[in-house]
Design a protein around this motif. Structure first.
Motif, PDB file in Angstrom:
ATOM      1  N   HIS A  41       7.093   2.403   0.051  1.00 38.60           N
ATOM      2  CA  HIS A  41       6.070   1.580  -0.080  1.00 38.60           C
ATOM      3  C   HIS A  41       5.706   0.429   1.011  1.00 38.60           C
ATOM      4  O   HIS A  41       4.966  -0.079   1.235  1.00 38.60           O
ATOM      5  CB  HIS A  41       6.193   0.939  -1.368  1.00 38.60           C
ATOM      6  CG  HIS A  41       5.550   1.767  -2.689  1.00 38.60           C
ATOM      7  ND1 HIS A  41       4.424   2.151  -2.896  1.00 38.60           N
ATOM      8  CD2 HIS A  41       6.319   2.612  -3.531  1.00 38.60           C
ATOM      9  CE1 HIS A  41       4.261   2.978  -4.135  1.00 38.60           C
ATOM     10  NE2 HIS A  41       5.747   3.258  -4.379  1.00 38.60           N
ATOM     11  N   TYR A  42       6.875   0.139   1.347  1.00 39.60           N
ATOM     12  CA  TYR A  42       6.796  -1.024   2.460  1.00 39.60           C
ATOM     13  C   TYR A  42       5.992  -0.449   3.616  1.00 39.60           C
ATOM     14  O   TYR A  42       5.287  -1.165   4.392  1.00 39.60           O
ATOM     15  CB  TYR A  42       8.293  -1.362   2.871  1.00 39.60           C
ATOM     16  CG  TYR A  42       8.260  -2.148   4.185  1.00 39.60           C
ATOM     17  CD1 TYR A  42       7.797  -3.566   4.307  1.00 39.60           C
ATOM     18  CD2 TYR A  42       8.528  -1.690   5.596  1.00 39.60           C
ATOM     19  CE1 TYR A  42       7.633  -4.201   5.513  1.00 39.60           C
ATOM     20  CE2 TYR A  42       8.576  -2.512   6.601  1.00 39.60           C
ATOM     21  CZ  TYR A  42       8.133  -3.639   6.621  1.00 39.60           C
ATOM     22  OH  TYR A  42       8.115  -4.347   7.666  1.00 39.60           O
ATOM     23  N   HIS A  43       6.313   1.074   4.042  1.00 39.61           N
ATOM     24  CA  HIS A  43       5.610   1.284   5.244  1.00 39.61           C
ATOM     25  C   HIS A  43       4.347   1.976   4.841  1.00 39.61           C
ATOM     26  O   HIS A  43       3.274   1.823   5.582  1.00 39.61           O
ATOM     27  CB  HIS A  43       6.386   2.571   5.681  1.00 39.61           C
ATOM     28  CG  HIS A  43       7.653   2.310   6.596  1.00 39.61           C
ATOM     29  ND1 HIS A  43       7.674   1.345   7.685  1.00 39.61           N
ATOM     30  CD2 HIS A  43       8.780   2.259   6.197  1.00 39.61           C
ATOM     31  CE1 HIS A  43       8.907   1.041   8.289  1.00 39.61           C
ATOM     32  NE2 HIS A  43       9.597   1.699   7.221  1.00 39.61           N
ATOM     33  N   PHE A  44       4.172   2.580   3.743  1.00 37.94           N
ATOM     34  CA  PHE A  44       2.920   3.082   3.134  1.00 37.94           C
ATOM     35  C   PHE A  44       2.511   2.401   1.882  1.00 37.94           C
ATOM     36  O   PHE A  44       2.939   3.252   0.751  1.00 37.94           O
ATOM     37  CB  PHE A  44       2.811   4.727   3.095  1.00 37.94           C
ATOM     38  CG  PHE A  44       3.158   5.139   4.419  1.00 37.94           C
ATOM     39  CD1 PHE A  44       2.093   5.150   5.417  1.00 37.94           C
ATOM     40  CD2 PHE A  44       4.409   5.445   4.759  1.00 37.94           C
ATOM     41  CE1 PHE A  44       2.293   5.729   6.892  1.00 37.94           C
ATOM     42  CE2 PHE A  44       4.752   6.017   6.117  1.00 37.94           C
ATOM     43  CZ  PHE A  44       3.680   6.158   7.084  1.00 37.94           C
ATOM     44  N   PRO A  45       1.822   1.313   1.540  1.00 38.59           N
ATOM     45  CA  PRO A  45       1.651   0.743   0.375  1.00 38.59           C
ATOM     46  C   PRO A  45       1.260   1.633  -0.584  1.00 38.59           C
ATOM     47  O   PRO A  45       1.904   1.663  -1.716  1.00 38.59           O
ATOM     48  CB  PRO A  45       0.652  -0.251   0.694  1.00 38.59           C
ATOM     49  CG  PRO A  45       0.689  -0.524   2.119  1.00 38.59           C
ATOM     50  CD  PRO A  45       1.089   0.605   2.903  1.00 38.59           C
ATOM     51  N   SER A  46       0.161   2.711  -0.578  1.00 42.15           N
ATOM     52  CA  SER A  46      -0.364   3.309  -1.366  1.00 42.15           C
ATOM     53  C   SER A  46      -0.084   4.857  -1.022  1.00 42.15           C
ATOM     54  O   SER A  46       0.059   5.099   0.305  1.00 42.15           O
ATOM     55  CB  SER A  46      -1.562   3.065  -1.844  1.00 42.15           C
ATOM     56  OG  SER A  46      -2.265   3.898  -0.980  1.00 42.15           O
ATOM     57  N   LYS A  47       0.134   5.829  -2.033  1.00 48.07           N
ATOM     58  CA  LYS A  47       0.282   7.309  -1.640  1.00 48.07           C
ATOM     59  C   LYS A  47      -1.138   7.641  -0.864  1.00 48.07           C
ATOM     60  O   LYS A  47      -0.897   8.514   0.219  1.00 48.07           O
ATOM     61  CB  LYS A  47       0.266   7.990  -3.187  1.00 48.07           C
ATOM     62  CG  LYS A  47       1.026   9.399  -2.945  1.00 48.07           C
ATOM     63  CD  LYS A  47       0.983  10.008  -4.281  1.00 48.07           C
ATOM     64  CE  LYS A  47       1.613  11.406  -4.096  1.00 48.07           C
ATOM     65  NZ  LYS A  47       1.623  12.105  -5.410  1.00 48.07           N
ATOM     66  N   ALA A  48      -2.173   7.158  -0.836  1.00 47.83           N
ATOM     67  CA  ALA A  48      -3.322   7.426  -0.176  1.00 47.83           C
ATOM     68  C   ALA A  48      -2.772   7.141   1.410  1.00 47.83           C
ATOM     69  O   ALA A  48      -3.374   7.937   2.010  1.00 47.83           O
ATOM     70  CB  ALA A  48      -4.582   6.681  -0.574  1.00 47.83           C
ATOM     71  N   ASP A  49      -2.557   5.854   1.475  1.00 49.38           N
ATOM     72  CA  ASP A  49      -2.210   5.524   2.844  1.00 49.38           C
ATOM     73  C   ASP A  49      -1.034   6.722   3.666  1.00 49.38           C
ATOM     74  O   ASP A  49      -1.201   6.927   4.675  1.00 49.38           O
ATOM     75  CB  ASP A  49      -1.367   4.292   2.811  1.00 49.38           C
ATOM     76  CG  ASP A  49      -2.282   3.031   2.336  1.00 49.38           C
ATOM     77  OD1 ASP A  49      -3.390   3.083   2.718  1.00 49.38           O
ATOM     78  OD2 ASP A  49      -1.801   2.097   1.758  1.00 49.38           O
ATOM     79  N   LEU A  50      -0.248   6.922   2.878  1.00 43.54           N
ATOM     80  CA  LEU A  50       0.795   8.020   3.104  1.00 43.54           C
ATOM     81  C   LEU A  50       0.028   9.437   3.685  1.00 43.54           C
ATOM     82  O   LEU A  50       0.351  10.087   4.594  1.00 43.54           O
ATOM     83  CB  LEU A  50       1.963   8.274   2.253  1.00 43.54           C
ATOM     84  CG  LEU A  50       2.933   9.192   2.549  1.00 43.54           C
ATOM     85  CD1 LEU A  50       3.449   9.151   4.035  1.00 43.54           C
ATOM     86  CD2 LEU A  50       3.875   9.170   1.520  1.00 43.54           C
ATOM     87  N   GLY A  51      -0.921   9.796   2.453  1.00 44.50           N
ATOM     88  CA  GLY A  51      -1.561  11.077   2.679  1.00 44.50           C
ATOM     89  C   GLY A  51      -2.547  10.817   4.230  1.00 44.50           C
ATOM     90  O   GLY A  51      -2.549  11.892   4.673  1.00 44.50           O
ATOM     91  N   MET A  52      -2.931   9.582   4.060  1.00 45.90           N
ATOM     92  CA  MET A  52      -3.916   9.354   5.405  1.00 45.90           C
ATOM     93  C   MET A  52      -3.243   9.597   6.599  1.00 45.90           C
ATOM     94  O   MET A  52      -3.679  10.256   7.634  1.00 45.90           O
ATOM     95  CB  MET A  52      -4.831   8.167   5.329  1.00 45.90           C
ATOM     96  CG  MET A  52      -5.810   8.469   4.366  1.00 45.90           C
ATOM     97  SD  MET A  52      -7.057   7.063   4.291  1.00 45.90           S
ATOM     98  CE  MET A  52      -6.063   5.771   3.606  1.00 45.90           C
TER      99      MET A  52
END
Lengths: 184, 184
Positions: A41-52
DNA sequence: CAAAATACTTACTTACCAGTAAGTAAGCAA
DNA sequence: TTGCTTACTTACTGGTAAGTAAGTATTTTG
């Protein structure tokens, strides 16, 4: 991008292709990398951020690839694209579009846009490839290059899906047929 | 099958096609039907039971359809199959295979088998349809009917996926091209 | 060397999920 | 009318999901 960030995106990419976007969790990423889910979560606050980030990574690889293929004749360029998909097939992956399209309605607007952009970028490249290849007499087909490109992409996409259900040779049967149709 | 059971399966079918198997919950079914989630569990103890009932329902509709199409010439029979997919496209659905294949690795063995059976049944029918149609000079294509059938199914499947991302006319562009290729 | 940014961990919250145990109202069956 | 089945509801469990607040060690920078 740091090393950890890269590892997370790479693992997420694999998980999306194997299990689907809605079926993997931050735990599936944190555990193998031996960190806590909060680190992800530190690197990608939301799952959508990670997906993008995963989609962006795929786009970058795609752009890099087509740049490298530019000197090749068009039929070989397209062959290289097929090779990329073939490798995914043998690795038990489906393509990102094939995985994310069914979940499209459950994605955030941000992710939907990224997925849509990716689809258009690939379609544009295949269209140009087919159009140029036809002019150089390396491809022969009826109809517009754009429509034909849709057909090619749609086949690549779902041959990976079908291969998962019906076995890997499904991919080869479809792609061989497809390339033969275009060459003659 | 009782009325309630039918309603549950029908809603689950829609949810699988729109959101995907892993993205819908018993609540998504219980709420619109104005019952409690335990009522859904009463009829379908596990989510896999529900999923298998949905696939079984689709198989039944498919068998019923092809039975009705039997008197038609093969090109029209295939056209009817395309019509089924077109209706799904306009309804915002993807096909069951297109939805369940990406999630295949997360499904129970029982569901995997049902999905696999469905894929084989459709492939068999399209193969026979193409083979007979070729003998009656209504279809013209190179290669084996089985390989060509794979291509047709793969296109139908992913044209629904692409339509979701790129707009509904994507489906028509792909299916028109595909039918024209087969007829000439 | 102090302050600030980086890359986490610890510990937690809220929310939801699939699934279940126990109870109940209505209908049917002997 | 007693007992059984059907079709639920009520109320809950254990687990997991995404996400966060606060603290800490390490490195970087002015």
């Amino acid at each position: 991008m740091t090393v950890m960030k890269d590892k997370i995106v790479s693992l997420a990419d694999k998980l999306i292709r194997v299990k689907g976007f809605n079926a993997f969790s931050y735990k599936d990423i944190a555990d193998p990398l031996e960190v806590k889910n909060a680190a992800v979560h530190y690197h990608f606050p939301s799952k959508a951020d990670l997906g993008m980030a995963v989609v962006a990574g795929e786009m970058e690889r795609f752009r890099h690839n087509v740049q490298q293929w530019k000197p090749l004749p068009e039929d070989e360029q397209l062959g290289r694209l097929f090779d990329v998909f073939r490798k995914h097939c043998y690795a038990g992956n489906v393509c990102l579009m094939g995985s994310l399209a069914p979940d499209y309605e459950t994605l955030t607007p941000g992710m939907q846009e990224k997925v849509s952009d990716m689809a258009e970028a690939i379609l544009e490249w295949v269209t140009d490839c087919l159009e140029n290849g036809r002019q150089h007499k390396r491809f022969h087909f009826k109809g517009s290059a754009g429509d034909r490109a849709l057909l090619v992409i749609s086949n690549l996409q779902s041959s990976l899906l079908m291969a998962r259900v019906m076995g890997t040779d499904t991919f080869d049967r479809i792609s061989r047929q497809l390339l033969e149709d275009l060459r003659s």
